[in-house]
Design a protein around this motif. Structure first.
Motif, mmCIF file in Angstrom:
data_model
loop_
_atom_site.group_PDB
_atom_site.id
_atom_site.type_symbol
_atom_site.label_atom_id
_atom_site.label_comp_id
_atom_site.label_asym_id
_atom_site.label_seq_id
_atom_site.Cartn_x
_atom_site.Cartn_y
_atom_site.Cartn_z
ATOM 1 N N ILE A 20 -0.200 -11.552 1.036
ATOM 2 C CA ILE A 20 1.129 -11.019 1.291
ATOM 3 C C ILE A 20 1.046 -9.498 1.285
ATOM 4 O O ILE A 20 0.385 -8.908 0.422
ATOM 5 C CB ILE A 20 2.143 -11.502 0.238
ATOM 6 N N GLY A 21 1.687 -8.858 2.254
ATOM 7 C CA GLY A 21 1.645 -7.409 2.350
ATOM 8 C C GLY A 21 3.037 -6.805 2.329
ATOM 9 O O GLY A 21 4.012 -7.414 2.779
ATOM 10 N N PHE A 22 3.121 -5.590 1.804
ATOM 11 C CA PHE A 22 4.369 -4.827 1.762
ATOM 12 C C PHE A 22 4.108 -3.495 2.457
ATOM 13 O O PHE A 22 3.243 -2.726 2.021
ATOM 14 C CB PHE A 22 4.811 -4.605 0.313
ATOM 15 N N THR A 82 8.745 11.503 13.839
ATOM 16 C CA THR A 82 9.846 10.731 14.391
ATOM 17 C C THR A 82 9.536 10.365 15.846
ATOM 18 O O THR A 82 9.398 11.249 16.690
ATOM 19 C CB THR A 82 11.162 11.524 14.330
ATOM 20 N N PRO A 83 9.390 9.064 16.134
ATOM 21 C CA PRO A 83 9.389 7.963 15.168
ATOM 22 C C PRO A 83 8.089 7.935 14.377
ATOM 23 O O PRO A 83 7.111 8.579 14.764
ATOM 24 C CB PRO A 83 9.527 6.727 16.064
ATOM 25 N N SER A 84 8.079 7.204 13.295
ATOM 26 C CA SER A 84 6.906 7.145 12.428
ATOM 27 C C SER A 84 5.693 6.624 13.186
ATOM 28 O O SER A 84 5.782 5.662 13.952
ATOM 29 C CB SER A 84 7.181 6.240 11.235
ATOM 30 N N GLN A 85 4.564 7.274 12.955
ATOM 31 C CA GLN A 85 3.293 6.833 13.532
ATOM 32 C C GLN A 85 2.392 6.176 12.483
ATOM 33 O O GLN A 85 1.539 5.368 12.824
ATOM 34 C CB GLN A 85 2.555 8.023 14.147
ATOM 35 N N ASP A 86 2.584 6.553 11.216
ATOM 36 C CA ASP A 86 1.733 6.068 10.129
ATOM 37 C C ASP A 86 2.529 5.231 9.146
ATOM 38 O O ASP A 86 3.744 5.399 8.998
ATOM 39 C CB ASP A 86 1.110 7.237 9.375
ATOM 40 N N ALA A 87 1.824 4.342 8.458
ATOM 41 C CA ALA A 87 2.447 3.541 7.407
ATOM 42 C C ALA A 87 1.413 3.254 6.331
ATOM 43 O O ALA A 87 0.201 3.279 6.575
ATOM 44 C CB ALA A 87 2.995 2.228 7.971
ATOM 45 N N ILE A 88 1.903 2.992 5.122
ATOM 46 C CA ILE A 88 1.048 2.561 4.023
ATOM 47 C C ILE A 88 1.479 1.163 3.612
ATOM 48 O O ILE A 88 2.620 0.752 3.857
ATOM 49 C CB ILE A 88 1.122 3.522 2.811
ATOM 50 N N SER A 89 0.558 0.435 3.001
ATOM 51 C CA SER A 89 0.899 -0.916 2.569
ATOM 52 C C SER A 89 0.114 -1.291 1.330
ATOM 53 O O SER A 89 -0.906 -0.676 1.001
ATOM 54 C CB SER A 89 0.622 -1.934 3.679
ATOM 55 N N CYS A 90 0.612 -2.316 0.670
ATOM 56 C CA CYS A 90 -0.082 -2.932 -0.459
ATOM 57 C C CYS A 90 -0.263 -4.403 -0.129
ATOM 58 O O CYS A 90 0.696 -5.090 0.232
ATOM 59 C CB CYS A 90 0.737 -2.769 -1.740
#
Length: 258
Positions: free
Chosen positions: A202-204, A212-220
Motif C-alpha cells: 500500500i502506498g501513500f 505548477t502543476p506539480s511534476q514531483d511527488a513523494i510517497s511511503c
C-alpha cells in the motif's frame, strides 16, 4: 518531419534517441540487429552503422558474438549526472532520509514523465526490499500512489481515454474509475494506492507543489501486513509534515528546467 519551436527535427539525432529509448525499454532483454531495424523502420545497413557508432562511444554495448545489443555505460553516467545536477532532487534527498528514519518504511521521490512516473530517489525499508522501485525505473502513473498524486493536480480532461494497463487485479483500467479516485485524492490531499501497482503493498503519495502543476511527488510504501490504522495515521502525519517542509525550503537562484 516534425518541428519544435519552429526548428526542424534533425532526423539522425531523432533516430539515435529512438534507438536508445527502445533498448532501454527492453530492460534485460538484449535486441538483435533485425529486431531494431524492423521496430524503427530503417534499413538494416543504416541500423548497423548507427549501432557501431554508438558502441564506439559507449552508448550501446554488444555481446562477444556481436549479435546482441543493449544500452551502454554512458547511459548510466548521463543518468547519474541528471540526478546530481537537479536542484529538486538535492533538496528532497535529506527529507527522504528523515521520513525513512521516522517511519521505518520505504520512501520514494518520483517525477512525471508522460504517462509514467520515473523514480529519482528511494530509501528502502530494512524490513523488506522491492526492486520494482529502484531509481530509474518507470511505472504507469495511473497505477501507483506517486502517479495518482500527480495526476490529481491536473484537469480530468487531460487524462488519456484508456483502457489502462493493469499491473495487479486492483489497478484502475478505465478513465471513469481513475477520474473518481482522483476526485477523492483532491479532497483528501494525498493519494492511496491499495495494491494497485504491487500486490501486497500500500502506498501513500503526496504531490510536491513547488511547481505548477506539480511534476514531483513523494510517497511511503508499506506492506499490507505491517499497516495498522495507527501506523497509517502516523504515515500521513509525517509525510504531510515532510511535504510542507520541502515546499517551504524551495528557493530561487537555480536553473528552472522545463
Amino acid at each position: 518531419m516534425s518541428e519544435t519551436a519552429g526548428v526542424r527535427e534533425v532526423k539522425s539525432a531523432a533516430r539515435t534517441v529512438e534507438l536508445l529509448e527502445l533498448l532501454a525499454a527492453r530492460g534485460d532483454r538484449p535486441a538483435r540487429l533485425q529486431e531494431l531495424a524492423d521496430e524503427l523502420g530503417v534499413p538494416r545497413s543504416s541500423m548497423y552503422a548507427l549501432l557501431q557508432t554508438l558502441i564506439t562511444r559507449g552508448w550501446v554495448r554488444t555481446d562477444t558474438t556481436g549479435s546482441l545489443y543493449g544500452v551502454g555505460i554512458r547511459t548510466l553516467l548521463t543518468g547519474t549526472t541528471y540526478l546530481d545536477s537537479d536542484p529538486r532532487v538535492r533538496l528532497v534527498r535529506p527529507y527522504l532520509d528523515e521520513a525513512s528514519q521516522k517511519l521505518g518504511e520505504t520512501i520514494h521521490l518520483a517525477r512525471l514523465d508522460g504517462p509514467n512516473v520515473a523514480y529519482l530517489a528511494t530509501r528502502e525499508s530494512h524490513e523488506y526490499l522491492r526492486t520494482i522501485s529502484r531509481v530509474g525505473r518507470r511505472l504507469p502513473a495511473h497505477a501507483g500512489a506517486l502517479g495518482k498524486a500527480l495526476l490529481a493536480e491536473r484537469p480530468a480532461a487531460d487524462l488519456p481515454e484508456g483502457p489502462y494497463e493493469p499491473l495487479t487485479p486492483n489497478s484502475h483500467t478505465t478513465r471513469e474509475a481513475l477520474t473518481a479516485d482522483l476526485a477523492e485524492i483532491r479532497t483528501r490531499g494525498y493519494s492511496i494506492d491499495r495494491e494497485e501497482a504491487v500486490t501486497g503493498i500500500i502506498g501513500f503519495g503526496f504531490a510536491l507543489r513547488y511547481d505548477t502543476p506539480s511534476q514531483d511527488a513523494i510517497s511511503c510504501s508499506v506492506p499490507v501486513t505491517r499497516l495498522t490504522p495507527e501506523h497509517e495515521d502516523q504515515i500521513v502525519a509525517v509525510m504531510r509534515e515532510i511535504r510542507a517542509r520541502i515546499e517551504s525550503g524551495t528557493t530561487g537562484g537555480t536553473v528552472n528546467w522545463r
